[in-house]
Scaffold this active site. Structure first.
Site, short mmCIF file in Angstrom:
data_model
loop_
_atom_site.label_atom_id
_atom_site.label_comp_id
_atom_site.label_asym_id
_atom_site.label_seq_id
_atom_site.Cartn_x
_atom_site.Cartn_y
_atom_site.Cartn_z
N HIS A 1 -43.87 25.18 51.79
CA HIS A 1 -42.47 25.36 51.38
C HIS A 1 -41.69 26.20 52.39
O HIS A 1 -40.60 25.82 52.81
CB HIS A 1 -42.43 25.99 49.99
CG HIS A 1 -41.05 26.27 49.51
ND1 HIS A 1 -40.15 25.27 49.21
CD2 HIS A 1 -40.39 27.44 49.30
CE1 HIS A 1 -39.00 25.82 48.84
NE2 HIS A 1 -39.12 27.13 48.89
N LYS B 1 -36.22 33.48 37.92
CA LYS B 1 -36.47 32.04 37.82
C LYS B 1 -37.97 31.85 37.57
O LYS B 1 -38.80 32.36 38.34
CB LYS B 1 -36.08 31.32 39.11
CG LYS B 1 -34.61 31.05 39.23
CD LYS B 1 -34.33 30.13 40.42
CE LYS B 1 -32.84 29.87 40.58
NZ LYS B 1 -32.55 29.09 41.80
N GLU C 1 -37.89 32.92 54.56
CA GLU C 1 -36.97 33.35 53.49
C GLU C 1 -36.28 34.66 53.88
O GLU C 1 -35.13 34.88 53.53
CB GLU C 1 -37.72 33.52 52.16
CG GLU C 1 -38.40 32.25 51.64
CD GLU C 1 -37.46 31.25 50.96
OE1 GLU C 1 -36.26 31.54 50.84
OE2 GLU C 1 -37.95 30.18 50.54
N HIS D 1 -32.66 24.51 51.77
CA HIS D 1 -33.55 23.93 50.75
C HIS D 1 -33.30 22.45 50.50
O HIS D 1 -34.21 21.75 50.08
CB HIS D 1 -33.44 24.71 49.44
CG HIS D 1 -34.20 26.02 49.46
ND1 HIS D 1 -33.90 27.03 50.33
CD2 HIS D 1 -35.27 26.45 48.75
CE1 HIS D 1 -34.73 28.05 50.14
NE2 HIS D 1 -35.57 27.72 49.19
N HIS E 1 -36.37 20.36 51.00
CA HIS E 1 -36.97 19.64 49.87
C HIS E 1 -37.28 18.19 50.26
O HIS E 1 -38.35 17.66 49.93
CB HIS E 1 -36.01 19.69 48.68
CG HIS E 1 -36.45 18.86 47.52
ND1 HIS E 1 -37.33 19.31 46.57
CD2 HIS E 1 -36.16 17.57 47.19
CE1 HIS E 1 -37.56 18.35 45.70
NE2 HIS E 1 -36.86 17.28 46.05
N ASN F 1 -30.07 28.83 48.39
CA ASN F 1 -30.70 27.52 48.66
C ASN F 1 -30.42 27.03 50.07
O ASN F 1 -30.68 25.86 50.38
CB ASN F 1 -30.23 26.49 47.64
CG ASN F 1 -30.62 26.89 46.24
OD1 ASN F 1 -31.69 27.46 46.03
ND2 ASN F 1 -29.74 26.64 45.27
N ARG G 1 -41.98 33.42 21.46
CA ARG G 1 -40.52 33.39 21.72
C ARG G 1 -40.07 34.44 22.72
O ARG G 1 -38.91 34.82 22.76
CB ARG G 1 -39.73 33.53 20.42
CG ARG G 1 -40.02 32.43 19.43
CD ARG G 1 -38.92 32.27 18.42
NE ARG G 1 -39.19 31.14 17.57
CZ ARG G 1 -39.91 31.19 16.47
NH1 ARG G 1 -40.40 32.34 16.05
NH2 ARG G 1 -40.13 30.10 15.77
N GLU H 1 -26.97 31.00 38.45
CA GLU H 1 -26.63 30.08 39.55
C GLU H 1 -25.45 29.17 39.22
O GLU H 1 -25.51 27.96 39.34
CB GLU H 1 -27.87 29.25 39.94
CG GLU H 1 -27.74 28.68 41.35
CD GLU H 1 -29.03 28.05 41.86
OE1 GLU H 1 -30.06 28.73 41.87
OE2 GLU H 1 -28.99 26.88 42.24
N ARG I 1 -25.18 32.39 43.76
CA ARG I 1 -26.65 32.33 43.88
C ARG I 1 -27.10 31.06 44.61
O ARG I 1 -28.15 31.04 45.23
CB ARG I 1 -27.30 32.42 42.49
CG ARG I 1 -28.81 32.48 42.56
CD ARG I 1 -29.46 32.96 41.28
NE ARG I 1 -30.90 33.04 41.45
CZ ARG I 1 -31.73 33.57 40.59
NH1 ARG I 1 -31.29 34.10 39.47
NH2 ARG I 1 -33.04 33.59 40.83
N LYS J 1 -30.91 39.84 47.60
CA LYS J 1 -31.15 38.98 46.45
C LYS J 1 -30.68 39.66 45.16
O LYS J 1 -30.06 39.02 44.30
CB LYS J 1 -32.63 38.59 46.36
CG LYS J 1 -32.88 37.69 45.16
CD LYS J 1 -33.87 36.62 45.36
CE LYS J 1 -33.82 35.64 44.18
NZ LYS J 1 -34.88 34.69 44.18
N1 GLY Z 1 -35.12 31.10 45.16
C1 GLY Z 1 -33.74 30.98 44.93
C2 GLY Z 1 -33.27 31.75 43.74
O1 GLY Z 1 -34.01 32.53 43.19
O2 GLY Z 1 -32.16 31.57 43.32
#
Ligand code: GLY
Length: 371
Positions: free
Chosen positions: A267, A144, A186, A249, A253, A246, A122, A238, A242, A228
């Site tokens: 990527h 993430k 990035e 992206h 994508h 993207n 957990r 997000e 946040r 960031k």
């Molecule tokens: N890679 C985008 C984020 O971490 O929100």
């Protein structure tokens, strides 16, 4: 030249430490976080071969017991099977909640080990020691974590913040040039979305970053992490700002999906091309000056990144409708409408919801896609 950047998340706040020589000093940074003086390093097989001994030795010097779990390099490890295998190995070590997992590798390892840490008994603490530029400036920061399924990438996952991130710039010395360029996409994205001065600095100093000149590399990684960290602290899950991360992206994508999510188009390369397209689409909609779209294209090209459909490895070409269909399936799409991160100028991106597919289709056709 060690910089410490705090990620201000209250009780879950942590530091991202950026600089050279951090692996050899990892014990000093990690030992204070441990209740039981015990860790399991989860390492990518290539990273384990090149740097594993040094990380283990650094932890042992600080009186920390170390077990190493090696995960096959490559995106395939980020799967339910890979997660089951890793979880079983963690259970076999009888790791408990007072212990800490150290994720040692690129984005795949950070995502997989981080997700395993989020569900193991957990939830157990973890530390990120990212070894690619992309992981240092993006995926290791912000919590993430995820695995892929046959239905898409990163669809099963959790927000689980690390306790610490150690971004050792020395490990980038042996990174292949193509991987550096992917991470650089990035880096430059942060300038495009929110810091025009940083973008301009990269226009002048990008080659020094890619050559891994320590001072330039250190500034580029630290500034990216700072941006960031600031965005994540404001919008961890997000719900708002946040999403600006993207940028590039949604286009990217769709391009990755058409190119098969593999070595043909990586990527970071897809994000580079996607950023160039997002700026050109913004310019076509009259939202952003043409000159900004041209500068973005030039800066990405200078780093050896693709910026146009013609630069991409897809023999039969791209079909506009297929690209739009992929964009609708992107996990950021909500209620079947298209959401893009567009730009008013370099350094000022915004979220555009409910984008009309008709001008998008026209744009893709002007970009060279087939109707
Ligand atoms: N890679 C985008 C984020 O971490 O929100």
């Amino acid at each position: 030249m060690i910089r410490t950047i705090p990620v201000g998340l209250g009780a879950r706040a942590y530091d991202v430490v950026v600089g050279p020589g951090l692996i050899d000093r990892a014990g000093d940074h990690i030992a204070p976080l441990l209740r039981n003086r015990r860790t399991a390093i989860v390492a990518d097989s290539n990273v384990a071969e090149h740097h594993g001994e040094r990380l283990s030795a650094a932890l042992e010097r600080a009186g920390v017991a170390v077990d190493v779990i090696t995960v096959p390099a490559g995106e395939e490890s980020k799967s339910f099977e890979g997660l089951a295998d890793l979880s079983d190995q963690l259970l076999a070590l009888e790791l408990d909640r007072g212990d800490v997992i150290v994720a040692f590798g690129g984005g795949v390892i950070g995502d997989l080990a981080g997700f395993a840490a989020s569900i193991y008994k957990r939830g157990i603490d973890f530390v990120q020691v990212p070894t690619s530029l992309l992981a240092q400036v993006d995926s290791s920061v912000g919590g993430k974590t995820a695995i892929d399924t046959p239905r898409g990438k990163n669809l099963i996952g959790a927000f689980h913040q690390p306790r610490l991130v150690l971004a050792d710039l020395d490990v980038l010395a042996t990174l292949p040039a193509r991987e550096m360029a992917c991470g650089y996409a990035e880096v430059i994205k942060y300038g495009m979305l929110g810091d025009a001065d940083f973008f301009q600095w990269l226009e002048r100093n990008g080659a020094r970053v890619l050559e891994r000149e320590l001072e330039a590399l250190s500034h580029a990684v630290a500034r990216s992490v700072e941006m960031k960290a600031e965005i994540v602290a404001e919008d961890e899950k997000e719900q708002g700002r946040r999403a600006l991360l993207n940028l590039g992206h949604t286009f990217g994508h769709a391009l990755e999906a058409e190119c098969g999510f593999g070595e043909a188009l990586k990527h970071g390369e897809a994000v580079g091309a996607g950023c160039a397209m997002a700026f050109r689409f913004s310019a076509m909609l009259g939202l952003c000056p043409d000159i900004d779209a041209a500068r973005v294209e030039q800066a990405l090209k200078a780093a050896g990144l693709p910026t146009r459909l013609d630069d991409l490895p897809r023999g039969p070409g791209f079909r506009a409708d297929r690209l739009i269909a992929h964009m609708g399936q992107d996990k950021k799409a909500q209620g079947g409408t298209l959401t893009f991160i567009l730009a008013r100028r370099i350094g000022e991106a915004f979220t555009a919801k409910g984008v009309d597919p008709a001008p998008l289709r026209d744009f893709l056709i002007t970009e060279g896609a087939l109707p």
